[in-house]
Design a protein around this motif. Structure first.
Motif: not given
Length: 285
Positions: A205-206, A238-241
């Motif tokens: 994710v990050k 951006e957020y998300g896997m």
């Protein structure tokens, strides 16, 4: 926080990577007659209905296992995993795509391999999933299900009496501290049982969180650590896997070679031109 439900994500690309590796590890353990312990820190429901509202809402399995199960030619290393899915879906019309009813969680995969001389220890905190898990484990001998903290549960079971064991740590990462807690649990477990096989799943994710996990392992006493990663798209703020990975301590000796065949295949079938994968020995034996 107990909002995470794996039913939304069952059979997606991350499950394909995680569960194909788990089947190879368990298959390897079963080649010796001596029994072993299988310990699962975040077990989930055990089995998932791909026709229910959760799976149908996201449809993630359609871009994961459903793209593989009907393929006529796949690497030999995927055989145990694909066979298991096909056995669970005997009425599936193999001439049609995405016609799957059931998908196993990690307990469902373990149940396929565990023998009379082996024992299974499953931990789950979610009040709904623990009920499903108990139902799934009904009449399964030598399985022990607990609604308690899996991190502590692992440490309380090590070392196993037979000195053979596989530990899967697969948290939802709802909390940022899970990244540190998961690694710390393996480091502590390794001190108690250095010859066990440990599988730690993580989402990408990050990138800094993954880097932090890598560094924590490098500065620990853990040896023989293999890292696999499969990313559908490049890292983003951006957020998300965007990808998924596994740290594997004391992997079966042939696992790296097997996954060197599987990862390019997964890119071809599940990915795109942006998809990347890595396979590296992060820490030597």
């Amino acid at each position: 926080m107990l909002s995470y439900r794996h039913a939304f994500h069952a059979g997606n690309f991350a499950d394909v990577l995680k569960h194909s590796v788990l089947t190879l590890v368990l298959d390897y353990m079963c080649r010796k007659e001596k029994g072993f312990h299988y310990i699962d820190s975040h077990s989930g429901a055990g089995m998932y209905q791909l026709t229910d509202e959760y799976s149908q809402k996201t449809g993630e399995y359609k871009d994961g296992i459903a793209k593989l199960v009907n393929e006529p030619n796949f690497p030999d290393a995927l055989q145990p995993y694909i066979n298991l899915i096909q056995e669970l879906n005997p009425t599936n019309d193999l001439n049609k795509k995405n016609e799957l009813d059931l998908y196993p969680g990690s307990p469902g995969i373990a149940k396929r391999f565990m023998r009379r001389q082996d024992s299974t220890h499953l931990f789950e905190l979610h009040p709904t999933d623990i009920q499903h898990l108990n139902d799934f484990c009904y009449r399964w001998k030598k399985v022990f299900v607990k609604q308690s903290d899996g991190y502590q549960g692992i440490l309380g079971l090590l070392p196993p009496p037979n000195r053979r064991g596989v530990v899967l740590i697969d948290p939802p990462y709802e909390l940022k501290e899970d990244y540190h807690k998961a690694v710390d649990t393996i480091v502590k477990a390794y001190k108690k049982f250095a010859t066990g096989t440990y599988i730690l799943w993580y989402p990408v994710v990050k990138r800094e969180q993954v880097n932090s996990m890598e560094q924590a392992f490098i500065y620990s006493d853990v040896k023989n650590l293999l890292q696999l990663e499969f990313c559908l798209s490049p890292d983003t703020d951006e957020y998300g896997m965007t990808g998924t990975g596994l740290f594997i301590v004391n992997p079966p000796w042939q696992l790296a070679k097997q996954m060197a065949e599987v990862l390019p295949y997964l890119k071809e079938k599940l990915g795109s031109s942006e998809t990347q994968f890595t396979l590296k020995q992060l820490i030597a034996e």
